[in-house]
Design a protein around this motif. Structure first.
Motif, PDB file in Angstrom:
ATOM      1  N   PHE A   1       4.813  16.390 -12.861  1.00 54.18           N
ATOM      2  CA  PHE A   1       3.870  16.733 -11.810  1.00 54.18           C
ATOM      3  C   PHE A   1       4.287  16.093 -10.490  1.00 54.18           C
ATOM      4  CE2 PHE A   1       1.769  12.692 -13.036  1.00 54.18           C
ATOM      5  CZ  PHE A   1       1.529  12.155 -11.788  1.00 54.18           C
ATOM      6  N   THR A   2       3.830  16.701  -9.402  1.00 56.24           N
ATOM      7  CA  THR A   2       4.076  16.202  -8.050  1.00 56.24           C
ATOM      8  C   THR A   2       2.750  16.213  -7.293  1.00 56.24           C
ATOM      9  OG1 THR A   2       6.309  17.138  -8.060  1.00 56.24           O
ATOM     10  CG2 THR A   2       5.386  16.525  -5.922  1.00 56.24           C
ATOM     11  N   ALA A   3       2.430  15.115  -6.621  1.00 54.84           N
ATOM     12  CA  ALA A   3       1.174  15.032  -5.879  1.00 54.84           C
ATOM     13  C   ALA A   3       1.392  14.280  -4.573  1.00 54.84           C
ATOM     14  CB  ALA A   3       0.101  14.331  -6.713  1.00 54.84           C
ATOM     15  N   GLN A   4       0.732  14.747  -3.523  1.00 54.08           N
ATOM     16  CA  GLN A   4       0.807  14.080  -2.216  1.00 54.08           C
ATOM     17  C   GLN A   4      -0.466  13.270  -1.996  1.00 54.08           C
ATOM     18  OE1 GLN A   4       0.662  16.430   1.512  1.00 54.08           O
ATOM     19  NE2 GLN A   4       2.521  15.334   2.085  1.00 54.08           N
TER      20      GLN A   4
ATOM     21  N   LEU B   1       4.029  11.443  -4.870  1.00 54.25           N
ATOM     22  CA  LEU B   1       4.121  10.786  -6.171  1.00 54.25           C
ATOM     23  C   LEU B   1       4.633  11.783  -7.197  1.00 54.25           C
ATOM     24  CD1 LEU B   1       0.691   8.906  -6.260  1.00 54.25           C
ATOM     25  CD2 LEU B   1       2.830   8.235  -5.126  1.00 54.25           C
ATOM     26  N   THR B   2       5.486  11.324  -8.092  1.00 58.06           N
ATOM     27  CA  THR B   2       5.995  12.176  -9.163  1.00 58.06           C
ATOM     28  C   THR B   2       5.945  11.429 -10.487  1.00 58.06           C
ATOM     29  OG1 THR B   2       8.285  11.462  -8.814  1.00 58.06           O
ATOM     30  CG2 THR B   2       7.550  13.424  -7.611  1.00 58.06           C
ATOM     31  N   ALA B   3       5.933  12.188 -11.579  1.00 54.66           N
ATOM     32  CA  ALA B   3       5.985  11.576 -12.909  1.00 54.66           C
ATOM     33  C   ALA B   3       6.415  12.614 -13.936  1.00 54.66           C
ATOM     34  CB  ALA B   3       4.642  10.992 -13.303  1.00 54.66           C
TER      35      ALA B   3
ATOM     36  N   THR C   1       5.739   7.352  -9.864  1.00 55.81           N
ATOM     37  CA  THR C   1       6.519   6.634  -8.857  1.00 55.81           C
ATOM     38  C   THR C   1       6.335   7.209  -7.455  1.00 55.81           C
ATOM     39  OG1 THR C   1       8.480   8.015  -9.244  1.00 55.81           O
ATOM     40  CG2 THR C   1       8.293   5.986 -10.534  1.00 55.81           C
ATOM     41  N   ASP C   2       6.585   6.358  -6.491  1.00 55.16           N
ATOM     42  CA  ASP C   2       6.591   6.718  -5.063  1.00 55.16           C
ATOM     43  C   ASP C   2       7.971   6.367  -4.534  1.00 55.16           C
ATOM     44  OD1 ASP C   2       6.268   7.081  -2.363  1.00 55.16           O
ATOM     45  OD2 ASP C   2       4.700   5.561  -2.115  1.00 55.16           O
ATOM     46  N   ALA C   3       8.805   7.375  -4.325  1.00 62.78           N
ATOM     47  CA  ALA C   3      10.187   7.153  -3.888  1.00 62.78           C
ATOM     48  C   ALA C   3      10.919   6.185  -4.826  1.00 62.78           C
ATOM     49  CB  ALA C   3      10.212   6.629  -2.452  1.00 62.78           C
ATOM     50  N   GLY C   4      10.660   6.320  -6.115  1.00 65.64           N
ATOM     51  CA  GLY C   4      11.338   5.501  -7.109  1.00 65.64           C
ATOM     52  C   GLY C   4      10.621   4.223  -7.490  1.00 65.64           C
ATOM     53  N   ALA C   5       9.612   3.814  -6.713  1.00 66.70           N
ATOM     54  CA  ALA C   5       8.866   2.580  -6.993  1.00 66.70           C
ATOM     55  C   ALA C   5       7.627   2.905  -7.827  1.00 66.70           C
ATOM     56  CB  ALA C   5       8.451   1.895  -5.699  1.00 66.70           C
ATOM     57  N   SER C   6       7.402   2.154  -8.898  1.00 70.30           N
ATOM     58  CA  SER C   6       6.246   2.383  -9.758  1.00 70.30           C
ATOM     59  C   SER C   6       4.935   2.167  -9.006  1.00 70.30           C
ATOM     60  CB  SER C   6       6.298   1.441 -10.960  1.00 70.30           C
ATOM     61  OG  SER C   6       7.404   1.743 -11.793  1.00 70.30           O
TER      62      SER C   6
ATOM     63  N   ALA D   1       0.823  -1.203   0.000  1.00 71.73           N
ATOM     64  CA  ALA D   1       0.000   0.000   0.000  1.00 71.73           C
ATOM     65  C   ALA D   1       0.858   1.254   0.000  1.00 71.73           C
ATOM     66  CB  ALA D   1      -0.913   0.008   1.219  1.00 71.73           C
ATOM     67  N   VAL D   2       0.465   2.216  -0.821  1.00 74.89           N
ATOM     68  CA  VAL D   2       1.103   3.540  -0.790  1.00 74.89           C
ATOM     69  C   VAL D   2       0.594   4.258   0.444  1.00 74.89           C
ATOM     70  CG1 VAL D   2       1.249   5.775  -1.939  1.00 74.89           C
ATOM     71  CG2 VAL D   2       1.359   3.665  -3.291  1.00 74.89           C
ATOM     72  N   ALA D   3       1.493   4.805   1.238  1.00 73.81           N
ATOM     73  CA  ALA D   3       1.113   5.439   2.499  1.00 73.81           C
ATOM     74  C   ALA D   3       0.545   6.834   2.272  1.00 73.81           C
ATOM     75  CB  ALA D   3       2.320   5.515   3.432  1.00 73.81           C
ATOM     76  N   VAL D   4      -0.460   7.184   3.064  1.00 71.69           N
ATOM     77  CA  VAL D   4      -0.977   8.546   3.052  1.00 71.69           C
ATOM     78  C   VAL D   4       0.162   9.482   3.460  1.00 71.69           C
ATOM     79  CG1 VAL D   4      -2.562  10.161   4.163  1.00 71.69           C
ATOM     80  CG2 VAL D   4      -3.348   7.874   3.512  1.00 71.69           C
TER      81      VAL D   4
END
Length: 215
Positions: free
Chosen positions: A75-78, A46-48, A206-211, A39-42
């Motif tokens: 883009f960057t999103a939390q 995320l970046t792309a 990605t989330d810290a480099g992980a897709s 799970a992606v943590a709240v």
């Protein structure tokens, strides 16, 4: 000429990816490591960037090729919510940038692009288990992009707005795609399109480099 937001980042605007909906026991809507993965943590960011070999475009019509093209955008999103699947994850789009040094225009009278700025951030994004991505501004605001052009007559500023944006996420390449998202000109000279149609594909998310995958 236009905003690529979005916009977008946008986009802009904006968040994750999906090929086919995962089953209800796949965990949360957003995961890393694969469908049904971790799970992606709240609170995670995320970046792309733009997908390799693609461009973000803002054209004067949905079927035209006249307008502005950029080959570098991000883009960057939390993540603000990541419930159990099926469902809809939520994000706050905090950044959507375009590298103006990679932007060009084929509009008569326009010599170059001095800058593209996505205004009124943050935006709210929602990603559903079926891959539908929705981007909306804060209450009482609009999605807005300011495009500064270098022309034969000097500097021209074009401001475009949209009430919302809709995209599609795809787990095949962890991408988000916006296609012909329409913006309307709210200020600017006759060199600024009356309407602009934004198209861009961002990958990988990605989330810290992980897709990131959508379940």
């Amino acid at each position: 000429m236009r905003t690529f937001l979005a916009l977008a980042g946008t986009v802009t605007a904006l968040t994750v990816a999906v090929a086919v909906p995962a089953s209800a026991d796949a965990g949360t809507v957003l995961t890393t490591g694969g469908v049904g993965g971790t799970a992606v943590a709240v609170g995670d960011t995320l970046t792309a960037p733009l997908a390799a070999g693609t461009s973000a475009t803002l054209y004067s019509s949905a079927t035209g090729t006249s307008g502005v093209t950029c080959t570098a955008s991000q883009f960057t999103a939390q993540v603000t919510g990541n419930p159990a699947a099926p469902g809809a994850a939520t994000e706050s789009v905090t950044g959507h940038t375009f590298d103006s040094s990679t932007c060009t225009s084929n509009v008569t009278g326009v010599l170059g692009v001095n800058g593209i700025t996505v205004d009124h951030l943050p935006y709210t994004a929602s990603v559903s288990s079926d891959g539908t991505l929705s981007v909306a501004p804060a209450s009482g605001s609009t999605i807005q992009t300011t495009v500064k052009l270098r022309t034969l007559l000097g500097s021209v500023t074009c401001v475009y707005q949209a009430p919302s944006l809709t995209g599609k996420a795809d787990n095949a390449d962890n991408s988000i795609t916006f296609t012909n998202q329409q913006f309307s000109k709210v200020s600017g000279s006759s060199l600024c399109f009356a309407s602009g149609y934004f198209t861009a594909k961002y990958a990988p998310v990605t989330d810290a480099g992980a897709s990131v995958f959508v379940n």
